[in-house]
Design an enzyme around this catalytic site. Structure first.
Site, mmCIF file in Angstrom:
data_model
loop_
_atom_site.group_PDB
_atom_site.id
_atom_site.type_symbol
_atom_site.label_atom_id
_atom_site.label_comp_id
_atom_site.label_asym_id
_atom_site.label_seq_id
_atom_site.Cartn_x
_atom_site.Cartn_y
_atom_site.Cartn_z
ATOM 1 N N GLU A 1 1.373 -3.423 -7.898
ATOM 2 C CA GLU A 1 1.416 -3.048 -9.312
ATOM 3 C C GLU A 1 1.767 -4.232 -10.204
ATOM 4 O O GLU A 1 1.437 -4.238 -11.385
ATOM 5 C CB GLU A 1 2.422 -1.919 -9.532
ATOM 6 N N ASP B 1 9.435 3.898 -2.140
ATOM 7 C CA ASP B 1 9.291 2.792 -3.074
ATOM 8 C C ASP B 1 10.603 2.016 -3.141
ATOM 9 O O ASP B 1 11.586 2.479 -3.703
ATOM 10 C CB ASP B 1 8.916 3.343 -4.458
ATOM 11 N N ASP C 1 -2.918 -1.724 -10.228
ATOM 12 C CA ASP C 1 -2.875 -0.728 -11.301
ATOM 13 C C ASP C 1 -4.071 -0.973 -12.209
ATOM 14 O O ASP C 1 -4.214 -2.050 -12.784
ATOM 15 C CB ASP C 1 -1.567 -0.858 -12.083
ATOM 16 N N HIS D 1 10.762 -0.585 -4.849
ATOM 17 C CA HIS D 1 10.721 -0.914 -6.288
ATOM 18 C C HIS D 1 11.167 -2.345 -6.577
ATOM 19 O O HIS D 1 11.539 -2.669 -7.705
ATOM 20 C CB HIS D 1 11.593 0.082 -7.067
ATOM 21 N N GLU E 1 6.948 0.511 -0.217
ATOM 22 C CA GLU E 1 6.317 -0.135 -1.374
ATOM 23 C C GLU E 1 7.244 -1.182 -1.994
ATOM 24 O O GLU E 1 8.439 -0.937 -2.164
ATOM 25 C CB GLU E 1 5.979 0.930 -2.420
ATOM 26 N N HIS F 1 -1.909 2.143 -7.922
ATOM 27 C CA HIS F 1 -0.690 2.509 -8.653
ATOM 28 C C HIS F 1 -1.104 3.198 -9.942
ATOM 29 O O HIS F 1 -1.969 2.734 -10.658
ATOM 30 C CB HIS F 1 0.082 1.222 -8.960
#
Length: 383
Positions: A233, A181, A256, A183, A207, A283
């Site tokens: 997400e 990730d 998500d 992020h 990700e 997610h």
């Protein structure tokens, strides 16, 4: 058919927001509207939706969804869509419970018998990943995810890239598949280097290699790397994901279910993605209600590939005793064997919520705040 009698919401530890809907015949359903770090805003939106939708037919899930989205004038975004997610999931749970079937039976039936899952290791500043990975193997996982880096400057030292590669190699050497990730922490100068350096070690996916608002940069990265690119997400509807499908820049979408409008919307996102040969890996570092909703979706979705589980995630550990095994009466539904959990068989979401525990914890639970990073020069870095 019966009308909605009440809509309640409950803030619980570690950072989750649950929704309960009852109809006039005392049928009920549970949803989750968690939006990490912005609970107060979602609670306000839920209060407004409560005033609007009490008295509406509980069975008319799509009509309620369309009204919440289209008759608000200002549409979409994380707050409105998270509140709508909680209501939507609860209405699906209520309806399926009333009919005595799992939600997936209302979505076309099962396309699989069990669900592939992964868990987190390493925390916000990834450390001790080998020890954490060994613990996940003991728990039955065959795949994990970890943050690719700590906080990173716009242009940083090559040692940042080298450290990330070494962590990936260490965990892969234990026999685990590893998603990394980014992020949204990296900017393009570093993301390009890291994606290329990771390629020989075959991460399961990378990700959010860049923040989703940099769609042109993500497209550039997709042309530079063979690593599967995942994100979603911070995309909140079918309209948000559309540009990434049209420009063929992502391989895996990660909506998500508590942010994107619930079961109703994630199904539509998945159908759009299937037409572009894009996989779905929802997610969900969230609570047991959101996870159960993801499992119902997974059971009926052909292009689903793997499900994130929040079991033992660092955010939960910070709150002490509260994890996805809390707030439900039978935590064995989350038992992992050879990288899979069994499909949930019970009516509705397939879990029984411990309402007594929910109400007790909600009496004193406080709001969770997102983390943040500063560099050595005190400039803000992406978290």
């Amino acid at each position: 058919m019966a009308k909605i009698k009440s809509i309640e919401h409950f803030l619980v530890l570690p950072r989750w927001l649950f929704v309960k809907i009852c109809d006039e015949e005392d049928n009920y359903g549970w949803g989750e509207a968690t939006l990490e770090g912005h609970t107060e805003a979602v609670e306000g939106c839920l209060d407004a939706f409560t005033k609007r939708f009490v008295g509406w037919e509980a069975d008319n899930i799509e009509h309620i969804w369309q009204s919440a989205h289209r008759q608000s004038f200002y549409r979409g975004g994380p707050v409105l869509q998270s509140a709508l997610s909680g209501i939507d999931i609860a209405l699906w749970d209520l309806k399926a419970r009333r009919l005595g079937v799992p939600i997936y039976q209302l979505l076309g039936g099962a396309v699989r018998t069990k669900i592939k899952v992964y868990a987190w290791i390493g925390g916000d500043r990834p450390a001790d990943v080998s020890d954490a990975a060994k613990q996940r193997i003991e728990q039955g996982f065959t795949a994990v995810k970890m943050n690719a880096t700590e906080d990173v400057e716009w242009l940083d030292s090559p040692r940042v890239v080298e450290a990330s590669v070494e962590k990936l190699k260490a965990v892969r050497d234990l026999g685990l598949d590893v998603g990394l990730d980014f992020h949204g922490r990296l900017h393009k100068p570093m993301a390009k280097q890291l994606a290329k350096a990771l390629e020989p070690y075959h991460p399961l996916f990378i990700e959010e290699p860049l923040l989703s608002e940099h769609s042109e940069g993500i497209k550039q990265l997709s042309n530079l790397t063979t690593c599967p690119i995942a994100l979603g997400e911070r995309l909140y509807s079918k309209w948000d994901v559309k540009r990434f499908l049209q420009d063929t820049s992502v391989d895996i979408l990660q909506p998500d279910i508590s942010h994107c409008g619930g079961i109703s919307e994630i199904r539509k996102i998945a159908s759009m993605a299937e037409a572009y040969d894009v996989a779905i890996a929802p997610h969900c570092p969230l609570g047991p209600i959101a996870l159960a909703a993801c499992c119902q979706f997974a059971m009926s979705t052909p292009n689903f590939v793997i499900q994130e589980m929040g079991l033992g995630i660092h955010y939960n550990r910070a709150a002490g005793a509260y994890d996805i095994n809390n707030y439900i009466k039978d935590a064995s539904v989350w038992n992992v064997k050879d990288g899979y959990i069994e499909g949930l068989k019970g009516a509705g979401l397939g879990i029984e919520v411990d309402e007594e525990e929910v109400r007790r914890v909600a009496e004193t639970a406080d709001h969770w705040r997102s983390g943040f990073f500063f560099g050595p020069d005190s400039a803000i870095r992406e978290w």
